[in-house]
Write a protein that holds these residues in place. Structure first.
Motif, short mmCIF file in Angstrom:
data_model
loop_
_atom_site.label_atom_id
_atom_site.label_comp_id
_atom_site.label_asym_id
_atom_site.label_seq_id
_atom_site.Cartn_x
_atom_site.Cartn_y
_atom_site.Cartn_z
N THR A 376 0.74 -1.23 0.05
CA THR A 376 -0.04 0.13 0.09
C THR A 376 0.82 1.11 -0.11
O THR A 376 0.33 2.18 -0.59
CB THR A 376 -0.79 -0.09 0.97
N GLN A 380 -2.37 4.08 -4.61
CA GLN A 380 -3.24 5.03 -4.47
C GLN A 380 -4.43 4.36 -4.22
O GLN A 380 -4.74 3.50 -5.19
CB GLN A 380 -3.26 6.09 -5.68
N LEU A 381 -5.37 5.11 -3.35
CA LEU A 381 -6.70 4.44 -3.03
C LEU A 381 -7.75 5.60 -3.64
O LEU A 381 -7.64 6.93 -3.20
CB LEU A 381 -6.88 4.23 -1.54
N SER A 383 -11.75 6.59 -3.24
CA SER A 383 -12.87 5.87 -2.51
C SER A 383 -14.18 6.82 -2.92
O SER A 383 -14.08 7.50 -3.68
CB SER A 383 -12.79 6.14 -0.96
N LEU A 388 -13.96 7.06 3.33
CA LEU A 388 -12.83 7.50 4.18
C LEU A 388 -13.29 7.95 5.63
O LEU A 388 -12.41 7.63 6.56
CB LEU A 388 -11.94 8.30 3.56
N TRP A 393 -13.62 1.65 7.24
CA TRP A 393 -12.52 2.02 6.84
C TRP A 393 -11.51 1.79 7.87
O TRP A 393 -10.24 1.30 7.80
CB TRP A 393 -12.54 3.22 5.86
N LYS A 397 -8.10 -0.70 8.16
CA LYS A 397 -6.78 0.07 8.26
C LYS A 397 -6.05 -0.45 9.19
O LYS A 397 -5.07 -0.85 9.04
CB LYS A 397 -7.16 1.53 8.22
N PHE A 404 -1.93 3.72 2.45
CA PHE A 404 -1.79 4.28 1.10
C PHE A 404 -0.98 5.39 0.84
O PHE A 404 -1.06 6.27 1.97
CB PHE A 404 -3.17 4.34 0.48
N GLU A 407 -4.85 8.98 -0.86
CA GLU A 407 -6.44 8.52 -0.70
C GLU A 407 -7.04 9.59 -1.30
O GLU A 407 -6.97 10.85 -1.01
CB GLU A 407 -6.85 8.31 0.71
#
Lengths: 518, 270
Positions: A376, A380-381, A383, A388, A393, A397, A404, A407
């Protein structure tokens, strides 16, 4: 003609009527507060400073946030009125929208009226005193008529703003032309978005033109333009109020959050009720925090939510239970705490999941979130707008140690675009989303069971708990919708080309589930 | 002092800047019924302040103003003002009302019937020599002289006994000013009014008024008939002020006597 076009046109009258009534009420309230305030402010410098500063401050609050802020405020007020008078005030829909829009409309009216009143030539004020007017007569016969052009300009500005801003009231459950825009944005139905915008612009232009006529007539002291302008506004408002006048009592109110699956399921529920001869109001695009509270508060009667969401967000639980046990515990807890009935599960899950492009996952040898975790820091995340901030989440996490590199939040449609074009590597997907298969994505398994199950369940408000009509219309849906069917229906709206309308998708779902209409 | 004067200012003082300078200082004035008084003086001499105190547009800091023997401070200001006509400097007609509506204001405030008001407006237009059709016009459609005639009509609409005029004809051309002045003086006689007029034009004051009050720096420096003031006064300031119309009159009569022959503007040296 395009199905989307005819579908939108069929809703145009309803949305426009509600939009007109909302804007007119808000503007009337804004004028009713601002004009007397402006008169006082024009005489008292300190009040003038304060009033204008507060109105300007309000103006800097984004419209959407202002609308959202009225919800908790009214919720508190509702608790108070229940205590004092035994009746709640509605915290959703018309009331918060009118209040927020009225507050928003105050600045131009207030500022222009104060400017207009202060701008009246001192010689006329002395003349008014000299002929023997009292200060009230002076205000009514001299100051207000002479300030008319300036404060009418303020009212016209406010009218245009209010009509534009009223589209946002869709987000707090008030039907408006914003319904076209928000649902259109969600399902990328640009025809719907365009119709919504065009209708709002047309309304604003007509209102401005009519107010302009009234102004011209008032200034030039001619009856004809004033009467014409007034008649246009009166007829418009009367026509908008007409369909409301005919119906007695409130029908059923079906709520939906702001994504395709919710629109389809709400439409399906609504149509089943309508088929049973009931009047139904649809409140779409509600935020997931607002929607449960509005159900518990009786502003809406039924909607579909997800067991895991309710478990963590509403009940505040962080433990994870097996699917069946959780559903049972949830049913008991919601009934005891809120009087809300869980009618049953529809048969599919719409879980929060992390998804990657299949090629990318295979290449990196990733099949589970546990295998994703060490990579991670280089990924890149993407959402959706809520993920978030949600406890799921946080749980993911923590359980896997996800860190990440970046985000980013998107609206769901754009989130799928972002992973398709490589802007992000991983997204917070929904397991019932038709785009997972269509876009060749793979869902990464939650091997540690960090987040709970997300069975779609029908919730019924406390006041409809024993409503047999509602139960009879909705009960056949329980256990009738497998995840593949829901994915197909969702994809009908979410695909880029050849989009279906919400109504078509709802009918497809109903037929696929083998439900016949009486 | 048989009867109380109609209007009386007793030792009034007014400062607009916290006693650093005075618009009026211990000024006393009495106006008897039927009089036509002109207040003259340079700008800032206090003549307008004195006028506005009579109908309470300005309140004195000290001293007392009486109207018909009563202290005006104890009277309701709007009621008092409806009993006193007022002609404003320059503008004053409300631009958003027709001439007829402007004239009708005070009767309307006094609650006259519609019929009475309409009849009165027509009568007043005749009186100030404006066509009756002008009632429907807006002030901006009238000439300066016509506007001021309408202003006079508005001021006398509710049949006040007293008329206050603040440089009423100041913004008009000389011919119009003379015509209006003369016709107002005739009205004053006919209606048996008492008039107090502020003007910076000494000649106008001499020709129209029965009594001239000269003001300077907030004080009354002379108060007499035009004839007496023209024939000489102890104060240099007053003499200088009054010398002007006299010189003009002498010059004009010289011209008339010369029968149109050119005469030198300055006496030849020799």
């Amino acid at each position: 003609m395009d199905e989307r076009f005819t579908d939108a046109l069929s809703q145009l009258a309803d949305y426009t009527s509600q939009h007109v009534l909302l804007s007119a009420a808000a503007l009337a309230l804004g004028v009713a507060i601002s004009l007397p305030l402006a008169v006082l402010a024009s005489r008292r410098p300190r009040l003038r400073f304060t009033a204008l500063a507060v109105a300007s401050l309000v103006q800097t609050i984004p419209g959407l946030a202002l609308l959202a802020l009225f919800y908790p405020l009214l919720l508190g007020l509702s608790a108070l009125t229940v205590k004092l008078f035994g009746t709640p005030v509605p915290a959703l829909g018309f009331l918060p929208s009118v209040l927020a829009l009225a507050v928003y409309s105050m600045l131009p009216i207030l500022r222009n009226s104060v400017t207009g009143l202060l701008g009246v030539d001192a010689a006329y004020l002395e003349a008014a005193d000299g002929v023997g007017m009292t200060s009230r007569q002076k205000l009514l016969r001299v100051e207000l008529p002479l300030a008319t052009p300036v404060f009418m300009a303020g009212i016209r500005t406010a009218a245009v703003w209010t009509i534009g801003m009223a589209t946002l009231s869709t987000t707090v459950g008030q039907t408006s032309l914003g319904n076209f825009i928000f649902s259109g944005l969600q399902t990328e139905n640009w025809i719907s978005v365009l119709i919504g915008c065009a209708a709002a612009v047309a309304l604003a232009l007509v209102a401005d033109w009519a107010l302009g006529l009234i102004e011209a007539g008032a200034v030039g002291r001619r009856m004809a333009p004033t009467v014409t302008g007034g008649a246009v506004l009166a007829i418009g408002i009367a026509a908008a109020a007409m369909p409301m006048g005919g119906s007695h009592g409130r029908g059923y109110v079906i709520g939906a959050k702001n994504f395709s699956e919710q629109f389809i399921l709400a439409e399906l529920m609504a149509e089943r009720l309508e088929a049973a001869g009931q009047r139904v109001e649809r409140k779409q695009g509600l935020g997931s925090a607002i929607i449960f509270r509005s159900l518990a508060g009786g502003d809406i009667d039924a909607y579909v939510d997800y067991s895991g969401t309710l478990w963590t967000n509403v009940l505040g639980r962080s433990d994870v239970m097996p699917r069946e046990a959780m559903l049972e515990a949830l049913t008991v807890a919601l009934r005891e705490r809120y009087g809300v009935t869980v009618l049953g599960a529809l048969g599919f899950e719409n879980a929060y999941a992390l998804a990657m492009r299949r090629a990318r996952a295979v290449e990196a040898g990733i099949a589970t979130i546990a295998e994703l975790a060490p990579l991670t820091p280089h990924l890149q995340l993407g959402s959706d707008l809520e993920f978030l901030g949600r406890p799921e989440w946080a749980a993911l996490k923590q359980a896997y140690g996800l860190r990440f590199a970046e985000e980013k939040s998107y609206n769901p449609t754009f989130m799928y675009r972002a992973i398709a074009d490589g802007s992000v590597d991983v997204i917070s997907a929904f397991s019932s989303d038709g785009r997972i298969a269509a876009d060749n994505l793979v869902v990464l398994a939650d091997v540690k069971h960090a987040i709970p199950a997300y069975d779609a369940v029908i919730l019924i408000s406390p006041r409809r708990r024993n409503d047999e009509t509602l139960r009879a219309a909705l009960a056949p849906l329980i256990g009738a919708i497998p995840v593949e069917l829901m994915r197909q229906a969702n994809y009908m709206l979410d695909r880029d080309t050849d989009k279906a309308t919400v109504r078509e998708a709802a009918r497809f779902l109903e037929a696929g589930a083998g439900l016949s209409r009486r | 002092m048989a009867s109380a004067p109609l209007i009386e200012l007793i030792d009034v003082t007014k400062s607009f800047d916290g006693e650093r300078s005075h618009a009026l200082r211990d000024a006393s004035l009495r106006v008897d019924t039927g009089g036509f008084i002109a207040l003259v003086g340079t700008s800032g001499s206090g003549k307008t302040t004195a006028l506005k105190m009579i109908n309470r547009l300005i309140e004195p800091d000290r001293g007392e103003v009486r109207f018909e023997g009563e202290a005006v401070a104890g009277l309701d200001a709007p009621t008092l003002r409806r009993r006193i006509g007022y002609v404003f400097q320059g503008v004053g007609l409300f631009p958003h009302m027709t001439v007829g509506e402007n004239i009708a204001i005070t009767p309307q405030l006094l609650g006259w019937t519609k019929g009475d008001i309409a009849a009165r407006v027509a009568e007043l237009l005749d009186l100030v020599e404006l066509p009756r059709s002008y009632a429907a016009r807006f002030p901006h459609a009238l000439s300066g002289g016509q506007r001021q005639r309408a202003g006079v009509a508005r001021a006398i609409a509710a049949r006040p006994r007293v008329m206050l005029m603040d440089e009423p004809f100041g913004a008009l051309d000389p011919v119009t000013r003379d015509t209006l002045g003369t016709s107002y003086r005739a009205l004053h006689e006919r209606l048996g009014m008492t008039t107090v007029m502020v003007t910076h034009d000494v000649q106008e004051a001499v020709l129209l008024a029965d009594r001239i009050v000269v003001m300077s720096a907030g004080r009354i420096v002379a108060d007499d008939t035009p004839g007496a003031l023209l024939s000489g006064h102890a104060g240099a300031e007053v003499s200088a002020l009054m010398a002007m119309p006299r010189r003009q009159a002498e010059r004009i009569s010289e011209l008339l006597q010369a029968g149109g022959r050119e005469i030198p503007r300055h006496p030849p040296h020799g």
